[in-house]
Design an enzyme around this catalytic site. Structure first.
Site, mmCIF file in Angstrom:
data_model
loop_
_atom_site.group_PDB
_atom_site.id
_atom_site.type_symbol
_atom_site.label_atom_id
_atom_site.label_comp_id
_atom_site.label_asym_id
_atom_site.label_seq_id
_atom_site.Cartn_x
_atom_site.Cartn_y
_atom_site.Cartn_z
ATOM 1 N N CYS A 3 0.859 -1.192 0.000
ATOM 2 C CA CYS A 3 0.000 0.000 0.000
ATOM 3 C C CYS A 3 0.894 1.240 0.000
ATOM 4 O O CYS A 3 1.759 1.388 0.867
ATOM 5 C CB CYS A 3 -0.896 -0.036 1.232
ATOM 6 S SG CYS A 3 -1.755 1.496 1.555
ATOM 7 N N CYS A 6 0.723 3.223 3.277
ATOM 8 C CA CYS A 6 1.415 2.516 4.367
ATOM 9 C C CYS A 6 2.926 2.699 4.211
ATOM 10 O O CYS A 6 3.635 2.904 5.203
ATOM 11 C CB CYS A 6 1.064 1.028 4.383
ATOM 12 S SG CYS A 6 -0.546 0.656 5.132
ATOM 13 N N HIS A 45 -3.409 0.870 8.546
ATOM 14 C CA HIS A 45 -4.142 0.697 7.289
ATOM 15 C C HIS A 45 -5.643 0.527 7.529
ATOM 16 O O HIS A 45 -6.077 -0.415 8.173
ATOM 17 C CB HIS A 45 -3.612 -0.498 6.495
ATOM 18 C CG HIS A 45 -4.276 -0.603 5.159
ATOM 19 N ND1 HIS A 45 -3.830 0.100 4.060
ATOM 20 C CD2 HIS A 45 -5.393 -1.258 4.767
ATOM 21 C CE1 HIS A 45 -4.636 -0.149 3.041
ATOM 22 N NE2 HIS A 45 -5.586 -0.975 3.443
ATOM 23 N N ASN A 85 -12.565 10.797 -0.669
ATOM 24 C CA ASN A 85 -13.165 10.027 -1.752
ATOM 25 C C ASN A 85 -13.216 8.563 -1.317
ATOM 26 O O ASN A 85 -12.254 8.046 -0.758
ATOM 27 C CB ASN A 85 -12.337 10.173 -3.025
ATOM 28 C CG ASN A 85 -12.272 11.612 -3.485
ATOM 29 O OD1 ASN A 85 -13.238 12.357 -3.378
ATOM 30 N ND2 ASN A 85 -11.116 12.023 -3.991
ATOM 31 N N GLY A 91 -14.350 8.275 -6.582
ATOM 32 C CA GLY A 91 -13.105 8.826 -7.124
ATOM 33 C C GLY A 91 -11.872 8.476 -6.319
ATOM 34 O O GLY A 91 -10.832 9.120 -6.457
ATOM 35 N N HIS A 96 -6.233 3.503 0.836
ATOM 36 C CA HIS A 96 -5.852 3.691 2.242
ATOM 37 C C HIS A 96 -6.552 4.977 2.648
ATOM 38 O O HIS A 96 -6.337 6.013 1.999
ATOM 39 C CB HIS A 96 -4.323 3.790 2.361
ATOM 40 C CG HIS A 96 -3.791 4.036 3.747
ATOM 41 N ND1 HIS A 96 -2.835 3.221 4.343
ATOM 42 C CD2 HIS A 96 -4.053 5.020 4.649
ATOM 43 C CE1 HIS A 96 -2.543 3.683 5.541
ATOM 44 N NE2 HIS A 96 -3.268 4.797 5.753
ATOM 45 N N HIS A 98 -7.857 8.400 3.480
ATOM 46 C CA HIS A 98 -7.158 9.685 3.518
ATOM 47 C C HIS A 98 -8.162 10.806 3.341
ATOM 48 O O HIS A 98 -9.204 10.639 2.707
ATOM 49 C CB HIS A 98 -6.068 9.768 2.443
ATOM 50 C CG HIS A 98 -6.545 9.457 1.059
ATOM 51 N ND1 HIS A 98 -6.719 8.175 0.616
ATOM 52 C CD2 HIS A 98 -6.882 10.255 0.013
ATOM 53 C CE1 HIS A 98 -7.149 8.197 -0.642
ATOM 54 N NE2 HIS A 98 -7.261 9.454 -1.030
ATOM 55 N N HIS A 100 -8.347 14.742 2.007
ATOM 56 C CA HIS A 100 -7.707 15.842 1.299
ATOM 57 C C HIS A 100 -8.051 17.124 2.051
ATOM 58 O O HIS A 100 -9.234 17.392 2.311
ATOM 59 C CB HIS A 100 -8.262 15.981 -0.118
ATOM 60 C CG HIS A 100 -8.063 14.778 -0.988
ATOM 61 N ND1 HIS A 100 -7.077 14.718 -1.956
ATOM 62 C CD2 HIS A 100 -8.725 13.590 -1.057
ATOM 63 C CE1 HIS A 100 -7.156 13.545 -2.588
ATOM 64 N NE2 HIS A 100 -8.147 12.851 -2.071
HETATM 65 P P1 5GP Z 1 -7.759 9.798 -4.101
HETATM 66 O O1 5GP Z 1 -7.763 9.880 -5.603
HETATM 67 O O2 5GP Z 1 -7.630 8.355 -3.638
HETATM 68 O O3 5GP Z 1 -8.870 10.523 -3.426
HETATM 69 O O4 5GP Z 1 -6.462 10.557 -3.630
HETATM 70 C C1 5GP Z 1 -5.185 10.017 -3.738
HETATM 71 C C2 5GP Z 1 -4.233 11.167 -3.816
HETATM 72 O O5 5GP Z 1 -2.932 10.672 -3.543
HETATM 73 C C3 5GP Z 1 -4.169 11.859 -5.183
HETATM 74 O O6 5GP Z 1 -4.531 13.217 -5.023
HETATM 75 C C4 5GP Z 1 -2.721 11.672 -5.614
HETATM 76 O O7 5GP Z 1 -2.202 12.818 -6.248
HETATM 77 C C5 5GP Z 1 -2.014 11.391 -4.305
HETATM 78 N N1 5GP Z 1 -0.862 10.525 -4.401
HETATM 79 C C6 5GP Z 1 -0.789 9.316 -5.034
HETATM 80 N N2 5GP Z 1 0.426 8.768 -4.856
HETATM 81 C C7 5GP Z 1 1.126 9.644 -4.093
HETATM 82 C C8 5GP Z 1 2.463 9.620 -3.567
HETATM 83 O O8 5GP Z 1 3.249 8.682 -3.760
HETATM 84 N N3 5GP Z 1 2.846 10.713 -2.826
HETATM 85 C C9 5GP Z 1 1.989 11.758 -2.576
HETATM 86 N N4 5GP Z 1 2.472 12.778 -1.843
HETATM 87 N N5 5GP Z 1 0.740 11.813 -3.063
HETATM 88 C C10 5GP Z 1 0.310 10.759 -3.799
HETATM 89 ZN ZN ZN Z 2 -2.239 1.305 3.707
#
Ligand code: 5GP
Ligand code: ZN
Length: 112
Positions: A3, A6, A45, A85, A91, A96, A98, A100
């Site tokens: 992950c 993680c 996780h 999301n 989206g 994992h 998170h 924003h």
């Molecule tokens: P999601 O699309 O799942 O809501 O958000 C995932 C976010 O993780 C995206 O905005 C993407 O730019 C960010 N992201 C993906 N991989 C990495 C990474 O390795 N490092 C960082 N800092 N952000 C990441």
């Molecule tokens: Zn994870």
């Protein structure tokens, strides 16, 4: 450990950290969608918001406590947005949990 977040929490993948405590890590998003775009994650996780239960929900409070500290630290005085999301239709691209934290510009609604 398969992950990305993680691995970031464990320091295996580097990140630009904004805030950290025992339970929570916050770092800048690689692909920012606003002048300030921070991701706040639990160090343990949890796949998504759909996996929150009475047993693990305390982490959500810890994450929002961190969000308030970060918003103050980054001087988001005019306001900010917190988004999580969840699942493919929501989206979510990283499985994992998170949040924003977006700021530094006016947000639109509905988010699309
Ligand atoms: P999601 O699309 O799942 O809501 O958000 C995932 C976010 O993780 C995206 O905005 C993407 O730019 C960010 N992201 C993906 N991989 C990495 C990474 O390795 N490092 C960082 N800092 N952000 C990441
Ligand atoms: Zn994870």
């Amino acid at each position: 450990m398969d992950c990305i977040f993680c691995k970031i929490a464990a320091g295996i993948i580097p990140s630009k950290k904004v805030y950290e405590n025992e339970h929570v890590l916050a770092f800048y998003d690689l692909d920012p969608q606003a002048p300030v775009h921070v991701l706040i994650i639990p160090k343990t996780h949890i796949t998504s918001a759909a996996e929150i239960t009475p047993e693990n929900s305390a982490i959500v409070a810890r994450i929002f406590e961190a969000a308030a500290v970060i918003a103050e630290k980054l001087e988001l005085k005019d306001g900010f947005r917190i988004v999580s999301n969840c699942g493919p239709a929501g989206g979510q691209s990283v499985p994992h949990l998170h949040f924003h934290l977006l700021g530094g510009r006016d947000m639109t609604w509905p988010p699309g």
